[in-house]
Design a protein around this motif. Structure first.
Motif, PDB file in Angstrom:
ATOM      1  N   LEU A  52      -7.985  22.187   2.173  1.00 62.08           N
ATOM      2  CA  LEU A  52      -7.507  20.564   1.659  1.00 62.08           C
ATOM      3  C   LEU A  52      -8.908  20.314   0.445  1.00 62.08           C
ATOM      4  N   GLU A  53      -9.920  20.690   0.458  1.00 62.97           N
ATOM      5  CA  GLU A  53     -10.890  20.476  -0.501  1.00 62.97           C
ATOM      6  C   GLU A  53     -10.336  21.057  -1.945  1.00 62.97           C
ATOM      7  N   ALA A  54      -9.492  22.052  -1.859  1.00 61.80           N
ATOM      8  CA  ALA A  54      -9.081  22.909  -3.063  1.00 61.80           C
ATOM      9  C   ALA A  54      -8.076  21.998  -3.724  1.00 61.80           C
ATOM     10  N   VAL A  55      -7.533  21.168  -3.111  1.00 61.51           N
ATOM     11  CA  VAL A  55      -6.403  20.321  -3.858  1.00 61.51           C
ATOM     12  C   VAL A  55      -6.577  18.805  -3.499  1.00 61.51           C
ATOM     13  N   ALA A  56      -7.873  18.346  -2.819  1.00 59.80           N
ATOM     14  CA  ALA A  56      -8.038  16.852  -2.853  1.00 59.80           C
ATOM     15  C   ALA A  56      -8.236  16.025  -3.998  1.00 59.80           C
ATOM     16  N   ILE A  57      -8.652  16.937  -5.172  1.00 61.99           N
ATOM     17  CA  ILE A  57      -8.794  16.138  -6.466  1.00 61.99           C
ATOM     18  C   ILE A  57      -7.480  15.926  -7.162  1.00 61.99           C
ATOM     19  N   LEU A  58      -6.382  16.411  -6.676  1.00 65.07           N
ATOM     20  CA  LEU A  58      -4.991  16.152  -7.398  1.00 65.07           C
ATOM     21  C   LEU A  58      -4.618  14.680  -7.416  1.00 65.07           C
ATOM     22  N   PRO A  59      -4.815  13.625  -6.517  1.00 67.89           N
ATOM     23  CA  PRO A  59      -4.276  12.273  -6.817  1.00 67.89           C
ATOM     24  C   PRO A  59      -5.247  11.891  -7.958  1.00 67.89           C
ATOM     25  N   GLN A  60      -6.457  12.142  -7.847  1.00 68.59           N
ATOM     26  CA  GLN A  60      -7.317  11.432  -9.092  1.00 68.59           C
ATOM     27  C   GLN A  60      -6.945  11.973 -10.169  1.00 68.59           C
ATOM     28  N   TYR A  70      -8.571  -2.260  -7.710  1.00 72.67           N
ATOM     29  CA  TYR A  70      -8.037  -1.019  -7.274  1.00 72.67           C
ATOM     30  C   TYR A  70      -6.568  -0.737  -7.648  1.00 72.67           C
ATOM     31  N   ASP A  71      -6.025   0.501  -8.484  1.00 75.17           N
ATOM     32  CA  ASP A  71      -4.878   0.537  -8.878  1.00 75.17           C
ATOM     33  C   ASP A  71      -3.815   0.982  -7.832  1.00 75.17           C
ATOM     34  N   ARG A  72      -3.440   0.168  -6.952  1.00 79.53           N
ATOM     35  CA  ARG A  72      -2.554   0.404  -6.061  1.00 79.53           C
ATOM     36  C   ARG A  72      -1.192   1.127  -6.545  1.00 79.53           C
ATOM     37  N   GLU A  73      -0.902   0.421  -7.546  1.00 80.72           N
ATOM     38  CA  GLU A  73       0.316   0.649  -7.925  1.00 80.72           C
ATOM     39  C   GLU A  73       0.665   2.210  -8.642  1.00 80.72           C
ATOM     40  N   GLN A  74      -0.403   2.400  -9.160  1.00 82.50           N
ATOM     41  CA  GLN A  74      -0.491   3.737  -9.851  1.00 82.50           C
ATOM     42  C   GLN A  74      -1.111   5.002  -8.722  1.00 82.50           C
ATOM     43  N   ASP A  75      -1.970   4.608  -7.849  1.00 88.61           N
ATOM     44  CA  ASP A  75      -2.393   5.702  -6.867  1.00 88.61           C
ATOM     45  C   ASP A  75      -1.580   5.835  -5.775  1.00 88.61           C
ATOM     46  N   THR A  76      -0.178   6.463  -6.120  1.00 87.10           N
ATOM     47  CA  THR A  76       0.962   6.693  -5.071  1.00 87.10           C
ATOM     48  C   THR A  76       1.183   8.111  -4.748  1.00 87.10           C
ATOM     49  N   LYS A  84     -18.737  -3.460 -10.415  1.00 79.81           N
ATOM     50  CA  LYS A  84     -17.861  -4.089  -9.258  1.00 79.81           C
ATOM     51  C   LYS A  84     -16.301  -3.636  -9.612  1.00 79.81           C
ATOM     52  N   ASN A  85     -16.190  -2.618 -10.068  1.00 80.99           N
ATOM     53  CA  ASN A  85     -14.772  -2.290 -10.347  1.00 80.99           C
ATOM     54  C   ASN A  85     -14.566  -0.605 -10.020  1.00 80.99           C
ATOM     55  N   CYS A  86     -13.246  -0.585  -9.586  1.00 79.28           N
ATOM     56  CA  CYS A  86     -12.941   0.713  -9.201  1.00 79.28           C
ATOM     57  C   CYS A  86     -11.614   1.347  -9.749  1.00 79.28           C
ATOM     58  N   SER A  87     -11.213   0.537 -10.646  1.00 75.89           N
ATOM     59  CA  SER A  87     -10.254   0.941 -11.413  1.00 75.89           C
ATOM     60  C   SER A  87     -10.217   2.483 -12.075  1.00 75.89           C
ATOM     61  N   GLY A  88      -9.302   3.226 -12.006  1.00 75.84           N
ATOM     62  CA  GLY A  88      -9.238   4.566 -12.312  1.00 75.84           C
ATOM     63  C   GLY A  88      -9.643   5.570 -11.223  1.00 75.84           C
TER      64      GLY A  88
END
Length: 215
Positions: free
Chosen positions: A128-136, A88-94, A27-31
């Motif tokens: 788009l798939e090529a770069v979709a991992i960048l925010p993660q 959810y890390d809203r402040e970090q996932d920008t 029950k955690n999605c941090s990270g």
């Protein structure tokens, strides 16, 4: 279908299962980057529009439905689940994903195999798939310490793409006339993006330490 394609599909599916298990069980999605998950949802919806008007195989249809459905499920958990959404890390996932979406859309319009709506959207999804991992990856760098399940999720995603590289090489060697330059170049860039993560993942595994990414 060759063994590399099948192994790639199963690795991709396993990465999604790992992420869903992390979110559902803890029950955690941090990270976990909601931005990346939304980008993947866009990728799958625009790529699999052919579900509406063509049938390739039962396996193909099932996998497409799973990828679209699982993306929607992950996004729902992060956005709307009463408990999970609070972690959810809203402040970090920008990460400003508009700077990924717009260039990929322009590339899809101007560099494609056929100037039709479905082909443009399919090509856009490849870019788009090529770069979709960048925010993660950026989110993991900002939070530094990466929990095991999130690290395994990203590793499996990178592994899926690496297996697809082997699939393309195998098809190039065994199928006369097989050429997919847009897919090859985009997939190679996507795999290269993971290389830095792979290095630190294997370093942490070798030292039996928790995965940590440098700024």
């Amino acid at each position: 279908m060759n063994i590399f394609r099948f192994a790639g599909d199963m690795t991709h599916l396993l990465s999604i299962i790992v992420l869903l298990l992390k979110i559902h069980a803890t029950k955690n999605c941090s990270g976990v980057s909601l931005k990346t998950q939304e980008l993947y949802a866009i990728v799958f919806v625009t790529r699999y529009l052919d579900l509406l008007f063509s049938f390739i195989s039962l396996y193909n249809t099932i996998m497409k439905v799973i990828f679209i459905g699982s993306s929607a499920c992950i996004i729902w958990y992060i956005r709307f689940h009463r408990v999970v959404s609070q972690t959810y890390d809203r402040e970090q996932d920008t990460f400003r994903v508009i700077f990924l979406i717009l260039p990929c859309l322009l590339l899809g319009i101007f560099i494609n195999h056929e100037f039709t709506i479905t082909e443009i959207l399919w090509t856009f999804s490849i870019y788009l798939e090529a770069v979709a991992i960048l925010p993660q990856l950026v989110l993991l760098q900002r939070t530094k310490n990466v929990d095991t399940l999130t690290g395994n999720y990203v590793f499996l995603l990178g592994g899926y793409r690496a297996l697809y590289l082997l699939n393309w090489i195998y098809r190039f060697l065994t199928e006369p006339g097989y050429r997919q330059w847009i897919v090859w170049i985009s997939g190679t860039i996507q795999t290269a993006i993971y290389c830095d993560f792979f290095y630190y993942y294997f370093q942490s595994w070798r030292r039996n330490e928790k995965l940590s990414l440098p700024n």
